[in-house]
Design a protein around this motif. Sequence first.
Motif, short mmCIF file in Angstrom:
data_model
loop_
_atom_site.label_atom_id
_atom_site.label_comp_id
_atom_site.label_asym_id
_atom_site.label_seq_id
_atom_site.Cartn_x
_atom_site.Cartn_y
_atom_site.Cartn_z
N VAL A 136 0.86 -1.18 0.00
CA VAL A 136 0.00 0.00 0.00
C VAL A 136 0.90 1.23 0.00
O VAL A 136 1.84 1.33 0.78
CB VAL A 136 -0.94 0.03 1.23
CG1 VAL A 136 -1.72 1.33 1.29
CG2 VAL A 136 -1.89 -1.16 1.21
N THR A 137 0.58 2.17 -0.89
CA THR A 137 1.30 3.44 -0.96
C THR A 137 0.34 4.55 -0.55
O THR A 137 -0.78 4.63 -1.06
CB THR A 137 1.82 3.71 -2.38
OG1 THR A 137 2.74 2.66 -2.72
CG2 THR A 137 2.54 5.06 -2.46
N MET A 138 0.79 5.37 0.39
CA MET A 138 0.03 6.54 0.81
C MET A 138 0.69 7.76 0.18
O MET A 138 1.90 7.95 0.31
CB MET A 138 0.05 6.69 2.33
CG MET A 138 -0.71 7.91 2.81
SD MET A 138 -0.39 8.30 4.54
CE MET A 138 1.15 9.18 4.40
N MET A 139 -0.10 8.57 -0.50
CA MET A 139 0.38 9.85 -1.02
C MET A 139 -0.53 10.92 -0.43
O MET A 139 -1.75 10.82 -0.51
CB MET A 139 0.33 9.88 -2.54
CG MET A 139 1.27 8.86 -3.16
SD MET A 139 1.48 9.05 -4.93
CE MET A 139 2.39 10.56 -4.99
N ALA A 140 0.08 11.93 0.19
CA ALA A 140 -0.71 12.97 0.84
C ALA A 140 -0.12 14.33 0.53
O ALA A 140 1.09 14.49 0.43
CB ALA A 140 -0.72 12.73 2.34
N SER A 141 -1.01 15.30 0.39
CA SER A 141 -0.57 16.69 0.20
C SER A 141 -1.44 17.58 1.08
O SER A 141 -2.64 17.32 1.27
CB SER A 141 -0.69 17.10 -1.27
OG SER A 141 -2.03 16.99 -1.70
N PHE A 142 -0.81 18.62 1.62
CA PHE A 142 -1.47 19.49 2.61
C PHE A 142 -1.20 20.96 2.32
O PHE A 142 -0.17 21.31 1.74
CB PHE A 142 -0.97 19.17 4.02
CG PHE A 142 -1.13 17.73 4.39
CD1 PHE A 142 -2.36 17.25 4.81
CD2 PHE A 142 -0.08 16.85 4.28
CE1 PHE A 142 -2.53 15.91 5.13
CE2 PHE A 142 -0.23 15.51 4.60
CZ PHE A 142 -1.46 15.04 5.03
N GLN A 171 3.12 -3.81 4.99
CA GLN A 171 2.52 -4.11 6.29
C GLN A 171 1.12 -3.51 6.44
O GLN A 171 0.54 -3.56 7.51
CB GLN A 171 3.43 -3.62 7.41
CG GLN A 171 4.73 -4.39 7.45
CD GLN A 171 5.60 -4.01 8.62
OE1 GLN A 171 5.11 -3.81 9.74
NE2 GLN A 171 6.88 -3.88 8.40
N TRP A 172 0.60 -2.94 5.36
CA TRP A 172 -0.79 -2.45 5.33
C TRP A 172 -1.53 -3.16 4.20
O TRP A 172 -0.93 -3.65 3.26
CB TRP A 172 -0.85 -0.97 5.03
CG TRP A 172 -0.29 -0.03 6.04
CD1 TRP A 172 0.07 -0.29 7.33
CD2 TRP A 172 0.01 1.36 5.82
NE1 TRP A 172 0.57 0.83 7.93
CE2 TRP A 172 0.54 1.87 7.02
CE3 TRP A 172 -0.11 2.21 4.74
CZ2 TRP A 172 0.92 3.19 7.16
CZ3 TRP A 172 0.28 3.52 4.86
CH2 TRP A 172 0.79 4.01 6.07
N CYS A 173 -2.87 -3.15 4.28
CA CYS A 173 -3.72 -3.60 3.20
C CYS A 173 -5.00 -2.78 3.24
O CYS A 173 -5.30 -2.13 4.25
CB CYS A 173 -4.02 -5.10 3.30
SG CYS A 173 -5.01 -5.53 4.76
#
Length: 195
Positions: free
Chosen positions: A74-80, A150-152
């Motif tokens: 799992v890839t997390m992409m975040a922008s703020f 380690q996430w799903c």
Amino acid sequence: MKKLIALPLGLMLLMAFSCKQAKKEAEETSEEMEQTVEEVKEKIKVETIKFQMEPKSDSNVKGEVTFTEENGAVTMMASFSGLTPGEHAIHIHEKADCSSADGKSTGGHWNPTFQPHGKWGDEGGYHKGDIGNFEADADGNGTIEFSTDQWCIGCDDETKNIVGKAVIVHQGVDDFTSQPSGAAGARISCTGIIQ
């Protein structure tokens, strides 16, 4: 004469049998290929969920978080935007509940394996929600990309499934040592991961 008739008849029977056998083998091969294609599709299945971050604790911090699961990671992409310049901590918290003004309705860090708080990958332990810190520029904008196997998204393994959790951005920096949460300060932006 009988031999002459029997020969073509035998050839015809042999050809009919061969055709039936070839058709049967082709059908079996086709079924095997369909099964292999389905297995490959399952392995490369891509799932994406996207959420908007909402301000908390009287901040103006907004953003967007996208989780994409592909090939077992799992890839997390975040922008703020709306951050104070400098470093900020980001974590996954245990409850997808952003209803409180201070973001504390999300509970503590997501920690399904009951480890001490720490830096991701440390031998001394870390929470599955301990993502770390990211930098906001002089205009208050920041981005982070994080990937792990380690996430799903929505799997049956509760030690990996991020659905039903929340993403929290903190005012301060995670020191990776203070227990139980790294002394990162106020929760200034929140989103619930609900699929």
